[in-house]
Scaffold this motif. Structure first.
Motif, PDB file in Angstrom:
ATOM      1  N   TRP A  45      -8.003 -13.467   0.240  1.00  0.00           N
ATOM      2  CA  TRP A  45      -6.716 -13.447   1.110  1.00  0.00           C
ATOM      3  C   TRP A  45      -5.685 -12.315   0.563  1.00  0.00           C
ATOM      4  N   ASP A  46      -6.321 -11.458  -0.796  1.00  0.00           N
ATOM      5  CA  ASP A  46      -4.596 -10.448  -1.084  1.00  0.00           C
ATOM      6  C   ASP A  46      -5.272  -9.307  -0.386  1.00  0.00           C
ATOM      7  N   ARG A  52      -2.749  -6.204   6.098  1.00  0.00           N
ATOM      8  CA  ARG A  52      -1.635  -6.788   7.031  1.00  0.00           C
ATOM      9  C   ARG A  52      -0.242  -5.962   6.631  1.00  0.00           C
ATOM     10  N   ASP A  53       0.036  -5.652   5.614  1.00  0.00           N
ATOM     11  CA  ASP A  53       0.993  -4.594   4.627  1.00  0.00           C
ATOM     12  C   ASP A  53       0.984  -3.366   5.788  1.00  0.00           C
ATOM     13  N   ARG A  54      -0.399  -3.006   5.636  1.00  0.00           N
ATOM     14  CA  ARG A  54      -1.027  -1.476   5.571  1.00  0.00           C
ATOM     15  C   ARG A  54      -0.592  -1.361   6.830  1.00  0.00           C
ATOM     16  N   ARG A  55      -1.460  -2.149   7.560  1.00  0.00           N
ATOM     17  CA  ARG A  55      -0.320  -1.550   8.941  1.00  0.00           C
ATOM     18  C   ARG A  55       0.657  -2.543   9.594  1.00  0.00           C
ATOM     19  N   LEU A  56       1.551  -2.444   8.408  1.00  0.00           N
ATOM     20  CA  LEU A  56       3.171  -2.715   9.418  1.00  0.00           C
ATOM     21  C   LEU A  56       3.588  -1.634   8.639  1.00  0.00           C
ATOM     22  N   THR A  57       3.399  -1.553   7.902  1.00  0.00           N
ATOM     23  CA  THR A  57       4.549  -0.063   6.474  1.00  0.00           C
ATOM     24  C   THR A  57       3.445   0.996   6.441  1.00  0.00           C
TER      25      THR A  57
END
Length: 86
Positions: A45-46, A52-57
């Motif tokens: 999960w982590d 997802r955070d890498r793709r967003l930011t």
């Protein structure tokens, strides 16, 4: 009879080099994580949330407070499909 300090200089140099390299590697890892400490004991999960955070930011540890995804994020899907289904 005491030990001459010249005999202990190589040990002092070695300990100093070990300390310098440990601090340097720690600082590099901190810089790679956006100034945050390294994560340990990551589960699936982590890793998913960090991806997802890498793709967003752009950073694996970056977070955003925007409610909407940036343009182009809908095409940046981590799930891959076979070409016959496209």
């Amino acid at each position: 009879m005491g030990v001459p300090f010249e005999a202990l200089l190589p040990y002092g140099i070695m300990i100093g080099m070990f300390a310098f390299s440990a601090v340097s590697v720690g600082k590099l890892r901190e810089m790679q994580n956006g100034g945050k400490r390294a994560r340990r004991g990551l589960d699936a999960w982590d890793r998913t949330v960090m991806e997802r955070d890498r793709r967003l930011t752009g950073f694996a540890r970056g977070q955003t407070d925007k409610a909407e995804a940036p343009p182009g994020f809908e095409l940046n899907n981590p799930w891959r499909m076979e070409s016959r289904f496209l």
